[in-house]
Design an enzyme around this catalytic site. Sequence first.
Site, PDB file in Angstrom:
ATOM      1  CE1 TYR A 171      -4.059  -2.151  -0.283  1.00 58.76           C
ATOM      2  CE2 TYR A 171      -2.910  -3.390   1.394  1.00 58.76           C
ATOM      3  CZ  TYR A 171      -3.832  -3.216   0.652  1.00 58.76           C
ATOM      4  OH  TYR A 171      -4.565  -4.095   0.265  1.00 58.76           O
ATOM      5  CG  PHE A 218     -11.311  -1.496   9.316  1.00 59.88           C
ATOM      6  CD1 PHE A 218     -11.346  -1.045   7.929  1.00 59.88           C
ATOM      7  CD2 PHE A 218     -10.517  -1.069  10.493  1.00 59.88           C
ATOM      8  CE1 PHE A 218     -10.331   0.015   7.884  1.00 59.88           C
ATOM      9  CE2 PHE A 218      -9.538   0.052  10.223  1.00 59.88           C
ATOM     10  CZ  PHE A 218      -9.383   0.445   8.700  1.00 59.88           C
TER      11      PHE A 218
END
Length: 417
Positions: A125, A417
């Site tokens: 990322y 999450f």
Amino acid sequence: MGLDIRVITETEFPAWLMAVRRGFLQSSTEGLESEAAMRLARTDISRLQGAFDDGRCVATFRSFAQELTVPGGSRVAVDAVTAVTVAPTHRRRGVLSRMMATDLAAAKERGEVAATLIAAEYPIYGRFGFGPATSLTEWEVDLTRSGLNPHEPLDAVLDGGRIDLVDGEDVRKLGGAIHARLAARQHGVVDRPEGWWDRHAGIGVPPLDKWTEPFYALYRSASGVPEGLVTYRTDDNWDDRKQPRDSAIVSQLIAAGPAAERALWRFVCSIDWITTVRTGYRAPDDLLPLLLPDPRAARVVTHADWLWLRVLDTARLLASRTYGQEASLVLDVRDPAGLAGGVFRLDASPEGAVCAPDTRSADLTLDVRDLASVFLGDESVERLVALGRIEENRPGAAALAGGAFRTARRPWCPDMF
């Protein structure tokens, strides 16, 4: 490439969900239709992307609205990214780059100041402008070496409060208020979406997750206000001498303040038959080790990056937090994606900050990834300068920025999450 990358339709959701499962190496179709129905009811499908090759879903991407606590206690709107997968048959074709660019552009258009994610793999990322912004540590505590007195009455450490074992229904009613108080004081905490507490109590849990009921313990202050909650499971382990050697595995411990936190840790460490405690993922400066007479009884078993951040609006994000000292800094933020770059003047103080575009010469030059890493205070400006990742253009600017961005406690995100 022959790939159709777009927002999915409701009828495509089960196939999209199966692609998510495959991406996380879960090939079973068990309970797929029922899980799809449960998840679809609480999902904004307009923020789900899929890549389709000849009608087959080969990549997935989801985002949803989230709030993040920043230093000083303010809550900012961010774009939470999750369910990112690309089938091994379709890697290295730019699929993720296209989905990420679409999502981040939409998030910036909506006015969200940053994006967040939990990175399964570290190298992915950074190329999209994300930087690790919080860390986590998990300890394993050998209670036989801790120095704690197993015969000490629990009341002696409760500050006039009390601890009760409660059930899932109590947790659903009371947990949200406790978490809200934690979020008001602990930077790095994210809000919990609708249905989080239901699933924590075993309601609406997908069959593939194999949920088993844990123990819940609730701390109430001397005035009777619920201020802390711990969730834990135990194993069943006896040695050859018929002595119990059970473990307590904590999945959640949240508290409105340090008194509740101390009391709940002391409770977990005092349960009969328990000789080992696994703490779950905590902040690296969690209180627990130093609550023990012998902190060496707490052995670090996990330490890693956790919440990653991607700045989308530099001026608004930097103006949202308080700072450790007064500082006026001109920052040249480099962002190859063109979302958050530019030169900005930050006037920071312990009471708040003002930040706006500027034309003066920069005191520091840094990539948007490194701004993300220092924003919550988990990474040091001076350390990144020493690594050559931040350029100090004015002598003393790194020390000034380091003192400003530094926080008294480490940021902590309790949630996946």
